[in-house]
Design a protein around this motif. Structure first.
Motif, PDB file in Angstrom:
ATOM      1  N   TYR A 230       0.806  -1.213   0.000  1.00 49.74           N
ATOM      2  CA  TYR A 230       0.000   0.000   0.000  1.00 49.74           C
ATOM      3  C   TYR A 230       0.845   1.271   0.000  1.00 49.74           C
ATOM      4  O   TYR A 230       0.802   2.059   0.955  1.00 49.74           O
ATOM      5  N   PRO A 231       1.577   1.549  -1.067  1.00 48.21           N
ATOM      6  CA  PRO A 231       2.419   2.755  -1.075  1.00 48.21           C
ATOM      7  C   PRO A 231       1.604   4.045  -1.040  1.00 48.21           C
ATOM      8  O   PRO A 231       2.088   5.063  -0.551  1.00 48.21           O
ATOM      9  N   MET A 232       0.380   4.008  -1.542  1.00 50.57           N
ATOM     10  CA  MET A 232      -0.457   5.218  -1.523  1.00 50.57           C
ATOM     11  C   MET A 232      -0.906   5.570  -0.104  1.00 50.57           C
ATOM     12  O   MET A 232      -1.294   6.711   0.165  1.00 50.57           O
ATOM     13  N   ARG A 233      -0.832   4.611   0.791  1.00 46.99           N
ATOM     14  CA  ARG A 233      -1.176   4.853   2.200  1.00 46.99           C
ATOM     15  C   ARG A 233       0.068   5.136   3.033  1.00 46.99           C
ATOM     16  O   ARG A 233       0.043   5.996   3.922  1.00 46.99           O
ATOM     17  N   ASN A 234       1.147   4.409   2.750  1.00 49.93           N
ATOM     18  CA  ASN A 234       2.265   4.368   3.688  1.00 49.93           C
ATOM     19  C   ASN A 234       3.523   5.115   3.262  1.00 49.93           C
ATOM     20  O   ASN A 234       4.403   5.345   4.090  1.00 49.93           O
ATOM     21  N   GLN A 235       3.643   5.467   1.986  1.00 49.78           N
ATOM     22  CA  GLN A 235       4.823   6.235   1.537  1.00 49.78           C
ATOM     23  C   GLN A 235       4.471   7.052   0.294  1.00 49.78           C
ATOM     24  O   GLN A 235       4.945   6.772  -0.807  1.00 49.78           O
ATOM     25  N   VAL A 236       3.664   8.044   0.532  1.00 53.02           N
ATOM     26  CA  VAL A 236       3.081   8.831  -0.558  1.00 53.02           C
ATOM     27  C   VAL A 236       4.147   9.501  -1.422  1.00 53.02           C
ATOM     28  O   VAL A 236       4.082   9.450  -2.658  1.00 53.02           O
ATOM     29  N   LYS A 237       5.114  10.159  -0.806  1.00 50.37           N
ATOM     30  CA  LYS A 237       6.135  10.879  -1.584  1.00 50.37           C
ATOM     31  C   LYS A 237       6.913   9.934  -2.491  1.00 50.37           C
ATOM     32  O   LYS A 237       7.128  10.235  -3.673  1.00 50.37           O
ATOM     33  N   ASN A 238       7.333   8.798  -1.957  1.00 51.54           N
ATOM     34  CA  ASN A 238       8.075   7.833  -2.774  1.00 51.54           C
ATOM     35  C   ASN A 238       7.205   7.259  -3.887  1.00 51.54           C
ATOM     36  O   ASN A 238       7.686   6.991  -4.994  1.00 51.54           O
ATOM     37  N   PHE A 239       5.914   7.092  -3.589  1.00 51.15           N
ATOM     38  CA  PHE A 239       5.000   6.593  -4.611  1.00 51.15           C
ATOM     39  C   PHE A 239       4.883   7.583  -5.768  1.00 51.15           C
ATOM     40  O   PHE A 239       4.913   7.195  -6.941  1.00 51.15           O
ATOM     41  N   ILE A 240       4.778   8.853  -5.451  1.00 52.08           N
ATOM     42  CA  ILE A 240       4.664   9.869  -6.501  1.00 52.08           C
ATOM     43  C   ILE A 240       5.954   9.946  -7.331  1.00 52.08           C
ATOM     44  O   ILE A 240       5.910  10.107  -8.559  1.00 52.08           O
ATOM     45  N   ILE A 241       7.085   9.798  -6.678  1.00 53.19           N
ATOM     46  CA  ILE A 241       8.353   9.750  -7.413  1.00 53.19           C
ATOM     47  C   ILE A 241       8.370   8.552  -8.373  1.00 53.19           C
ATOM     48  O   ILE A 241       8.803   8.662  -9.522  1.00 53.19           O
TER      49      ILE A 241
END
Length: 247
Positions: A230-241
């Motif tokens: 769940y990167p959209m929940r737990n590591q938003v900035k890295n997900f957007i990168i």
């Protein structure tokens, strides 16, 4: 005069280039979830000038009051198709997470002309005629899921849910047993990507490695990202990168 003209042309070029880099994202959540999962992603991408849509499919999230055992994969595909058509969206980047890979595959079959990119985020990649159950391996899927089915709904079983919203809610079983027809040749011309999450840092042990391999065999660009499902929940900035690498 010439300097002013050249300055104007430069500004125009910069503006056109900047606008060309802006995207229209449509995020399709996975089982048990909802558009609420992408609230922070929405805020950050919107601040960068992108358009963001994060629809919630029937019976889930804030639409949980519509939940019933007759909801199937076709229902959820129609949810997303209708949103795209009624919002009159074109050249979209369609992102499907987990079960959402089944949904965006069906959406691409219906309206490929509206889609510029497909991004499968740790998601199922079905072949023609497969359901989520058969794509996973029906015996394995039934052994994992059926003990958690009550009245045609699959209870969330990967951990505790919160007592108040937003939280994961029961998911309709028929969405995972309905098969999907994949025959539209136009889908092959859509630029496609697969983001594989690496909970342990080892691609071979990743939960969705099997589907990442399918994507690789189809010639899609592969991107690996460390972290849980769940990167959209737990590591938003890295997900957007990571999303920005899908080009």
């Amino acid at each position: 005069m010439i300097k002013h003209f050249l300055f104007f042309v430069l500004l125009l070029f910069i503006n056109v280039r900047a606008n060309a880099q802006k995207q229209t994202y449509v995020f399709v959540h996975g089982a048990w979830g909802g558009g609420w999962e992408y609230k922070m992603v929405d805020s950050m991408l919107s601040a960068q000038g992108h358009q963001v849509y994060r629809p919630t499919m029937t019976g889930l999230g804030e639409r949980v009051h519509l939940a019933n055992s007759e909801i199937n994969l076709s229902t959820h595909i129609q949810d997303i198709v209708n949103m795209i058509l009624f919002e009159n969206l074109h050249d979209i980047t369609l992102v499907g997470h987990s079960y959402g890979g089944m949904v965006i595959s069906g959406v691409a079959e219906r309206i490929p002309e509206r889609i510029a990119k497909l991004i499968y985020l740790d998601a199922f990649v079905p072949n023609d005629g497969e359901s989520l159950f058969t794509a996973r391996g029906e015996n394995e899927a039934r052994a994992m899921i059926m003990p958690h089915v009550k009245d045609g709904m699959i209870e969330y079983f990967f951990g505790p849910t919160k007592p108040t919203p937003p939280t994961d809610v029961p998911h309709p079983l028929k969405t995972q047993t309905e098969t999907l027809s994949i025959k539209n040749p136009a889908v092959k011309s859509i630029q496609s990507f697969y983001i594989l999450m690496l909970p342990s840092g080892d691609a071979n042990k990743a939960n969705f490695a099997f589907f990442a391999q399918r994507a690789k065999e189809r010639g899609w660009k592969m991107i690996e990202m460390n972290g849980d499902h769940y990167p959209m929940r737990n590591q938003v900035k890295n997900f957007i990168i990571t999303l920005s690498k899908c080009k």
